[in-house]
Design a protein around this motif. Structure first.
Motif, mmCIF file in Angstrom:
data_model
loop_
_atom_site.group_PDB
_atom_site.id
_atom_site.type_symbol
_atom_site.label_atom_id
_atom_site.label_comp_id
_atom_site.label_asym_id
_atom_site.label_seq_id
_atom_site.Cartn_x
_atom_site.Cartn_y
_atom_site.Cartn_z
ATOM 1 N N TYR A 1 29.215 -25.354 -31.926
ATOM 2 C CA TYR A 1 28.955 -24.325 -30.929
ATOM 3 C C TYR A 1 29.618 -23.013 -31.340
ATOM 4 O O TYR A 1 28.998 -21.957 -31.354
ATOM 5 N N PHE A 2 30.906 -23.086 -31.683
ATOM 6 C CA PHE A 2 31.622 -21.856 -32.041
ATOM 7 C C PHE A 2 31.098 -21.249 -33.333
ATOM 8 O O PHE A 2 31.036 -20.027 -33.485
ATOM 9 N N LEU A 3 30.699 -22.090 -34.266
ATOM 10 C CA LEU A 3 30.129 -21.564 -35.507
ATOM 11 C C LEU A 3 28.845 -20.791 -35.207
ATOM 12 O O LEU A 3 28.571 -19.758 -35.817
ATOM 13 N N PHE A 4 28.090 -21.265 -34.238
ATOM 14 C CA PHE A 4 26.849 -20.577 -33.875
ATOM 15 C C PHE A 4 27.151 -19.269 -33.164
ATOM 16 O O PHE A 4 26.605 -18.220 -33.487
ATOM 17 N N ILE A 5 28.075 -19.339 -32.199
ATOM 18 C CA ILE A 5 28.365 -18.169 -31.380
ATOM 19 C C ILE A 5 29.005 -17.061 -32.202
ATOM 20 O O ILE A 5 28.626 -15.898 -32.109
ATOM 21 N N TYR A 6 30.001 -17.410 -33.029
ATOM 22 C CA TYR A 6 30.750 -16.363 -33.723
ATOM 23 C C TYR A 6 30.199 -16.025 -35.091
ATOM 24 O O TYR A 6 30.315 -14.910 -35.561
ATOM 25 N N LEU A 7 29.612 -16.998 -35.781
ATOM 26 C CA LEU A 7 29.147 -16.719 -37.137
ATOM 27 C C LEU A 7 27.632 -16.828 -37.251
ATOM 28 O O LEU A 7 27.072 -16.591 -38.312
ATOM 29 N N GLY A 8 26.988 -17.217 -36.166
ATOM 30 C CA GLY A 8 25.534 -17.313 -36.188
ATOM 31 C C GLY A 8 24.998 -18.453 -37.039
ATOM 32 O O GLY A 8 23.844 -18.459 -37.437
ATOM 33 N N ILE A 9 25.875 -19.414 -37.350
ATOM 34 C CA ILE A 9 25.406 -20.546 -38.158
ATOM 35 C C ILE A 9 24.636 -21.520 -37.277
ATOM 36 O O ILE A 9 25.128 -21.963 -36.243
ATOM 37 N N SER B 1 25.387 -26.698 -39.601
ATOM 38 C CA SER B 1 26.820 -27.012 -39.562
ATOM 39 C C SER B 1 27.099 -28.514 -39.531
ATOM 40 O O SER B 1 28.250 -28.927 -39.463
ATOM 41 N N ILE B 2 26.047 -29.340 -39.603
ATOM 42 C CA ILE B 2 26.262 -30.791 -39.546
ATOM 43 C C ILE B 2 27.223 -31.307 -40.628
ATOM 44 O O ILE B 2 28.165 -32.038 -40.314
ATOM 45 N N PRO B 3 27.031 -30.903 -41.904
ATOM 46 C CA PRO B 3 27.963 -31.423 -42.924
ATOM 47 C C PRO B 3 29.417 -31.068 -42.605
ATOM 48 O O PRO B 3 30.317 -31.883 -42.768
ATOM 49 N N LEU B 4 29.614 -29.844 -42.138
ATOM 50 C CA LEU B 4 30.964 -29.406 -41.824
ATOM 51 C C LEU B 4 31.528 -30.217 -40.648
ATOM 52 O O LEU B 4 32.696 -30.629 -40.653
ATOM 53 N N THR C 1 24.542 -30.375 -29.987
ATOM 54 C CA THR C 1 24.810 -28.976 -29.647
ATOM 55 C C THR C 1 23.536 -28.175 -29.375
ATOM 56 O O THR C 1 23.481 -27.376 -28.455
ATOM 57 N N SER C 2 22.496 -28.455 -30.175
ATOM 58 C CA SER C 2 21.323 -27.597 -30.045
ATOM 59 C C SER C 2 20.417 -27.944 -28.868
ATOM 60 O O SER C 2 19.513 -27.188 -28.558
ATOM 61 N N PHE C 3 20.650 -29.052 -28.202
ATOM 62 C CA PHE C 3 19.788 -29.310 -27.031
ATOM 63 C C PHE C 3 20.538 -29.902 -25.839
ATOM 64 O O PHE C 3 19.939 -30.291 -24.851
ATOM 65 N N TYR C 4 21.858 -30.024 -25.926
ATOM 66 C CA TYR C 4 22.617 -30.639 -24.841
ATOM 67 C C TYR C 4 23.680 -29.633 -24.428
ATOM 68 O O TYR C 4 23.691 -28.494 -24.894
ATOM 69 N N TYR C 5 24.587 -30.052 -23.531
ATOM 70 C CA TYR C 5 25.630 -29.142 -23.092
ATOM 71 C C TYR C 5 26.936 -29.464 -23.803
ATOM 72 O O TYR C 5 27.202 -30.610 -24.145
ATOM 73 N N VAL C 6 27.742 -28.442 -23.999
ATOM 74 C CA VAL C 6 29.003 -28.605 -24.693
ATOM 75 C C VAL C 6 30.138 -28.406 -23.692
ATOM 76 O O VAL C 6 30.276 -27.315 -23.125
ATOM 77 N N PHE C 7 30.906 -29.453 -23.421
ATOM 78 C CA PHE C 7 32.057 -29.348 -22.516
ATOM 79 C C PHE C 7 33.034 -30.480 -22.804
ATOM 80 O O PHE C 7 32.656 -31.482 -23.427
ATOM 81 N N PRO C 8 34.313 -30.323 -22.369
ATOM 82 C CA PRO C 8 35.344 -31.273 -22.803
ATOM 83 C C PRO C 8 35.054 -32.734 -22.460
ATOM 84 O O PRO C 8 35.486 -33.632 -23.170
ATOM 85 N N GLU C 9 34.318 -32.983 -21.379
ATOM 86 C CA GLU C 9 34.086 -34.368 -20.997
ATOM 87 C C GLU C 9 32.725 -34.896 -21.440
ATOM 88 O O GLU C 9 32.301 -35.962 -21.004
ATOM 89 N N ASP D 1 34.285 -25.119 -18.432
ATOM 90 C CA ASP D 1 32.950 -24.518 -18.484
ATOM 91 C C ASP D 1 31.976 -25.337 -19.313
ATOM 92 O O ASP D 1 32.337 -25.940 -20.310
ATOM 93 N N ILE D 2 30.724 -25.311 -18.849
ATOM 94 C CA ILE D 2 29.665 -25.986 -19.587
ATOM 95 C C ILE D 2 28.940 -24.956 -20.428
ATOM 96 O O ILE D 2 28.446 -23.945 -19.925
ATOM 97 N N ARG D 3 28.936 -25.176 -21.732
ATOM 98 C CA ARG D 3 28.330 -24.206 -22.648
ATOM 99 C C ARG D 3 27.039 -24.785 -23.216
ATOM 100 O O ARG D 3 26.878 -26.006 -23.300
ATOM 101 N N SER D 4 26.152 -23.873 -23.629
ATOM 102 C CA SER D 4 24.973 -24.367 -24.335
ATOM 103 C C SER D 4 24.477 -23.316 -25.304
ATOM 104 O O SER D 4 24.849 -22.149 -25.229
ATOM 105 N N VAL D 5 23.653 -23.764 -26.215
ATOM 106 C CA VAL D 5 23.173 -22.926 -27.299
ATOM 107 C C VAL D 5 21.659 -22.851 -27.204
ATOM 108 O O VAL D 5 21.010 -23.842 -26.911
#
Lengths: 328, 248, 288
Positions: free
Chosen positions: C54-62, C67-70, C211-219, C120-124
Motif C-alpha cells: 500500500y505504502f509503495l503505491f501511495i508514496y512511490l506509485g509502485i 511489489s509482490i517480490p518485495l 492490496t489491489s482489491f481489498y482493504y488495508v487495516f491492522p486487523e 483507518d481502513i485504507r484502499s488502493v
C-alpha cells in the motif's frame, strides 16, 4: 493446612491472603472512581483467571474461549435480575449455567488434544458470541440493560461504586477458597497428573476424561460467576462487551503473566496487569485518540514474549527464584 | 497353587508383524515370574495387553477369575494391577514427592493418609532425600526407582516391572533387587521383564522365555539357563552349533 | 440474470478467492507441519505485506502487483528472524509456552500497526481495480484472475522447491521424522528458520495481492488466519495439495453461502463447520 507455620511456608496461601488484604484496604485509602474501577476489574479477573488456570495451568487444557462462560454468567444474571431474582442467587446461578454449558461442550471438545483443543475453544467462543448477537430473547446486538431497582444491598445496586468493590471481594474470597481447597485436595493432584501424562494417569486407575470434565465444569462455573459480577456492576451488557475473544485473551493472559503452574499466579497477574491495562487504555487512549487503544495490548504482547522466553512460569517463577530457600 | 492371572491364547498383530502369537501364560499368586527374550520378542506387548493399553486381536486375559480383556487401563489399574514403563513416564514437572503422592491418593481415604504412604515408600526406595526435586531432573537410576515407587505405593496385588534395572551399575542392581525382594515378601505377585540375566536368574522363582511372539521355554531359572532353545534364541543358530561341536 | 448464471458466478468467485486462501493456508501448513508450531500471527504477516505494498503505491506509485517480490522477501526475512530469534529458543518448551510466543507476536505486530497507523481502513484504486472479463455472462475480475495466476505459479515453484532441491527434501524429511533428519546431518534450526520464512512469505504474497482489491487495516489478517486454520484442519498438512484443496472448498462454500444466508448466519456457520471438521476428522484428533 491452615496452621500458622504452614501458611508461612506456603507462598500461594501468602499471596492469596495478602491480595485479599490489599483489596480490602486499598479502596479506603484511595477512594477514586477510576482506581476503584481498576480494582473491581482486577477482582473479576482474579476469579476468572484462577478458574482458567484450573484448566490451562493445572490440567493442560488451553482455552481461548472462556468469554463464552463469562458471557453466559453475565447474561444469566442480567436476565434473572430483570425477572426479579435476587442477584445474590443470580451470581451463583450464572456460574451454574456456565458450568452446564461447559459440561455439554466437554463431550465433543475433550476428544481433541493440544493445539486442536485450543482452536476449537476459539470457535466455540466466537460462535456463541455471534449466536447471542442474533438471538432476540437476549436482546441480540442491542444487549440487555439491568432493570432499575431501589438502591440497596439486596439488589446490589449502589450510588457509590466502592460498595461494588466489597461485593466483589466477598465473592472473590468464597470463590478463591473453594478453588484452593479443590486444587490442594486430591482432584488438584489428579489434574496435574493428567497434564503431565494421560497415559501414566490411567495406570493409577483414574479416568482422565472424567477429571478433565471436572476441570472444565469447575472452570466454567467460576468464570461464569465473574461474568455475573461484571453484569451487576456495569448494568449493561451486549455480546461484544462480555463474550468477545478479547475477554478470553485477557483472562488467559493474566494467568500466563502471573504464572500458570502455581495457584496464586493469576492473582499476581491480575494485580499487576489490570491496572496497567486500565491506565494505558484510559489515560493514553483518552489523550491521544483511538489509535492508542491498541497500546495496552502491545504492552501485553511484549511482556508475554519476554516471559515466554525467559520465565515460562510467569511472575510467580520470578518471585520464587527471588525468594528461593524460604519457600518450598 | 492358585492362579492370579491367566493369559489365554493371546494373539496381537501390528500390521504384518506378529507381536504375540497364541501366547498363554499362567501367573500364580505371590510368585516372582521373570520374563526374558530378545528385543522385539513381544515382552512389552504382553504387558501392554495385560494392562489394557493394547487390545489383543484374539484371546482372553483373566485376572482373579474375572475377564478383563479390552477393559480400559484405568479400570484394570483399579483392580490392583500396577506397572512400570520401559520408556519411563514420570510426571516431569512435578516433584518426586508429588509424583508418588498422586499414585497414593486413589487408594487413600484422605490426603494425609496418602502422605504417610508416600513417605514410607520414598524411604523404602531411598528417594526421601530427593523428594523436592522435579522428576525430570532425576538421574536415570533414580527415575527407575521413582517408577517403582509409584507402582508400589498403591498397594498392588500384581506388579508388572518393565526393565527397572536398566542403567544400573552392579552395586545399584543389588540394592534394587533387595528392595524388590522386600516388596515380594510383603505378598505382591511380581512379573518382571529384564535384560540383566544375572539379576533375573537370581530373583525369579520361575522364568518364561519369549521369542518372536511365542513362548519357547518355561521353568525354574536353573533349567532355563541350560535350555538349548533359549541359547539359540539369544545367540543364534551358529552359536548353538558351536556349543554342540565343542561338547562332542 | 438467470439463477444458473448467479450460481455459476458464485462458484467462479469462490474459486478465485479460494485460490488466494490456498496460498495463505499452504504457508500456515508449512509452519505447522515442519516446525510443529501453530502460528497465530500468520495473518499478521499478510497484513504487514499489505501495508508495505500500500505504502509503495501511495508514496512511490509502485503497482501492488509489481511489489509482490518485495513483499515476499520482507515477510520471508521477518519470518526467518522470528524463528531464529524466538521460536528456535523454545522448541523444547511446553506447548503452552509456544502457543503464547506466537500469540505475543500477534499482539505486538497487530497492535504495533494499530498504534503506528491507527484503525483507518485504507484502499488502493488502480486502473484494473474495477476491470472485468465477461465470459458467457459470468464476470471475472481481472485482478482476481491475476491473483489466481500468481498463486498457481507460486505453488508450482514451491512444489519444485520441496521436491527438487536439497533444502526442500530436508524440510520434508524433517516433517516426517525429526530424529532421522538429524541423523542425516540436517541443521534443524536453520531449516526451521527457512520453513517459517517461506510460510510467512506465502502469507506475504497473499497480502500484497489483496492490496489491489481489498482493504488495508491492522486487523485485516483475522478472517484470513481463521480460513487458513480451517483449510489446514480440513486438508491436513502432510503436503501442499491438502490445505490448497481445503482452501478452495472453503472459498466456494463461502461464496455460495453468501447467496443463501445472511452475513451473520454465514459467520456462525463458518465456526460450526470448523468445529465439525475438527471433531470428525481423526488426523486432527490424535496428533501430539
Amino acid at each position: 493446612m491452615f496452621k500458622i507455620e504452614n501458611i508461612k511456608r506456603d507462598i500461594d496461601l501468602m499471596i492469596i491472603l495478602l491480595t485479599i488484604l490489599l483489596l480490602l484496604i486499598m479502596p479506603l485509602v484511595y477512594n477514586n472512581y477510576f482506581f476503584l474501577n481498576a480494582l473491581f476489574l482486577a477482582s473479576l479477573y482474579m476469579i476468572s483467571s484462577t478458574a482458567w488456570n484450573i484448566m490451562g495451568g493445572f490440567t493442560g487444557l488451553i482455552s481461548f474461549g472462556h468469554a463464552a462462560f463469562f458471557g453466559i454468567g453475565a447474561y444469566t444474571l442480567a436476565l434473572s435480575y430483570n425477572n426479579g431474582l435476587s442477584p445474590w442467587i443470580g451470581i451463583w446461578l450464572g456460574g451454574a449455567i456456565a458450568s452446564l454449558f461447559a459440561l455439554i461442550i466437554s463431550f465433543p471438545l475433550l476428544r481433541l488434544r493440544g493445539h486442536w483443543f485450543a482452536l476449537a475453544t476459539i470457535a466455540v467462543g466466537e460462535a456463541l458470541k455471534l449466536f447471542f448477537n442474533n438471538w432476540d430473547y437476549v436482546g441480540a446486538a442491542r444487549g440487555v440493560e439491568l432493570a432499575r431497582k431501589e438502591y440497596s444491598f439486596a439488589w446490589i445496586y449502589f450510588i457509590e461504586s466502592i460498595y461494588y468493590n466489597y461485593v466483589a471481594v466477598l465473592i472473590l474470597v468464597i470463590s478463591i477458597f473453594i478453588m484452593f481447597l479443590i486444587i490442594r485436595g486430591r482432584i488438584g493432584y489428579y489434574l496435574q497428573s493428567i497434564r503431565e501424562s494421560e497415559e501414566t494417569t490411567m495406570t493409577i486407575g483414574l479416568n482422565p476424561f472424567k477429571y478433565k470434565m471436572i476441570a472444565m465444569v469447575l472452570s466454567g462455573f467460576f468464570t461464569g460467576v465473574a461474568g455475573a459480577l461484571y453484569a451487576i456492576r456495569y448494568r449493561y451488557i451486549d455480546p461484544f462487551s462480555v463474550m468477545d475473544l478479547f475477554i478470553s485473551v485477557q483472562i488467559c493472559l493474566i494467568a500466563i503473566v502471573g504464572g500458570v503452574y502455581s495457584f496464586a499466579g493469576p492473582l499476581l497477574g491480575a494485580l499487576i496487569v489490570t491496572p496497567i491495562a486500565e491506565y494505558t487504555r484510559a489515560l493514553i487512549g483518552g489523550a491521544y485518540g483511538a489509535r492508542f487503544f491498541g497500546l495496552h495490548l502491545l504492552i501485553y504482547g511484549v511482556i508475554l514474549l519476554i516471559l515466554s522466553l525467559y520465565a515460562p512460569g510467569g511472575l510467580m517463577d520470578v518471585l520464587k527464584r527471588f525468594l528461593r530457600g524460604r519457600y518450598r | 497353587m492358585k492362579t492370579i492371572l491367566k493369559v489365554e491364547n493371546v494373539t496381537k498383530r501390528f500390521g504384518g508383524v506378529i507381536a504375540l502369537n497364541n501366547v498363554s501364560v499362567d501367573v500364580y499368586e505371590k510368585e516372582f515370574l521373570g520374563i526374558i527374550g530378545p528385543n522385539g520378542s513381544g515382552k512389552t506387548t504382553l504387558f501392554n495387553v495385560i494392562t489394557g493399553f493394547i487390545k489383543p486381536d484374539k484371546g482372553r486375559i483373566i485376572y482373579m477369575d474375572k475377564d478383563i480383556t479390552g477393559m480400559p487401563p484405568y479400570k484394570i489399574a483399579r483392580l490392583g494391577v500396577a506397572r512400570t514403563f520401559q520408556i519411563m513416564k514420570p510426571l516431569e514437572n512435578l516433584s518426586v514427592y508429588d509424583n508418588v503422592l498422586i499414585y497414593a491418593l486413589p487408594r487413600s481415604k484422605d490426603v494425609d493418609e496418602a502422605r504417610d504412604k508416600t513417605e514410607k515408600v520414598l524411604s523404602l526406595l531411598d528417594l526421601w532425600s530427593r523428594r523436592d526435586v522435579l522428576a525430570k531432573d532425576l538421574n536415570a537410576v533414580e527415575k527407575r526407582r521413582l517408577e517403582l515407587a509409584r507402582a508400589i505405593v498403591g498397594d498392588p496385588k500384581l506388579l508388572l516391572l518393565d526393565e527397572v534395572l536398566a542403567g544400573h551399575s552392579p552395586a545399584e542392581i543389588d540394592k534394587t533387587l533387595a528392595i524388590l525382594k522386600k516388596i515380594h515378601e510383603s505378598g505382591v505377585t511380581i512379573m518382571m521383564i529384564e535384560h540383566v540375566m544375572r539379576a533375573i536368574m537370581k530373583i525369579s522363582e520361575r522364568v518364561i522365555v519369549l521369542n518372536y511372539g511365542n513362548v519357547i521355554a518355561e521353568g525354574p531359572p536353573e533349567k532355563i539357563s541350560k535350555d538349548p532353545k533359549v541359547i539359540e534364541a539369544y545367540l543364534g543358530e551358529g552359536f548353538k552349533k558351536y556349543l554342540e561341536t565343542n561338547k562332542t | 440474470m438467470s439463477s444458473e448464471i448467479i450460481f455459476a458466478q458464485a462458484i467462479v468467485d469462490g474459486l478465485l478467492m479460494g485460490s488466494l486462501y490456498a496460498l495463505i493456508a499452504i504457508g500456515l501448513a508449512m509452519i505447522w507441519g515442519i516446525v510443529e508450531i501453530i502460528n497465530f500471527a500468520h495473518g499478521e504477516f499478510l497484513m504487514i505485506a499489505s501495508f508495505l505494498s500500500y505504502f509503495l503505491f501511495i508514496y512511490l506509485g509502485i503497482d501492488p502487483l509489481i511489489s509482490i517480490p518485495l513483499a515476499f522477501l520482507t515477510t520471508f526475512g521477518l519470518g526467518y528472524l522470528v524463528q531464529k530469534g524466538i521460536i528456535n529458543r523454545i522448541l523444547e518448551a511446553p506447548f503452552l509456552t509456544q502457543i503464547f510466543a506466537t500469540f505475543a507476536l500477534l499482539l505486538i505486530i497487530r497492535n504495533g500497526f494499530f498504534v503506528a497507523f491507527g484503525p483507518d481502513i485504507r484502499s488502493v484504486t488502480t486502473w484494473y481495480s474495477e476491470a472485468t472479463i465477461d465470459l458467457y455472462g459470468i464476470k471475472m475480475s481481472i485482478v482476481k484472475l491475476f491473483a489466481t495466476t500468481i498463486v498457481i505459479i507460486a505453488t508450482i515453484l514451491l512444489h519444485l522447491f520441496l521436491t527438487r532441491t536439497y533444502l526442500g527434501t530436508a524440510m520434508r524429511a524433517l516433517s516426517q521424522d525429526k530424529t532421522a533428519a538429524q541423523l542425516m546431518g540436517i541443521d534443524i534450526k536453520k531449516v526451521y528458520a527457512i520453513a517459517f520464512g517461506l510460510g510467512a512469505g506465502l502469507a506475504g504474497i497473499g497480502g500484497a495481492l489483496l492490496t489491489s482489491f481489498y482493504y488495508v487495516f491492522p486487523e485485516m489478517g483475522v478472517p484470513f488466519t481463521l480460513i487458513a486454520f480451517i483449510s489446514v484442519v480440513l486438508g491436513g498438512f502432510g503436503n501442499i495439495l491438502g490445505p490448497a484443496i481445503g482452501a478452495v472448498i472453503i472459498g466456494v462454500l463461502q461464496s455460495i453461502g453468501a447467496l443463501i444466508m445472511t452475513p451473520s448466519m454465514k459467520d456462525i456457520l463458518v465456526y460450526i463447520v470448523f468445529l465439525a471438521i475438527l471433531l470428525i476428522k481423526p488426523t486432527g484428533i490424535f496428533s501430539r
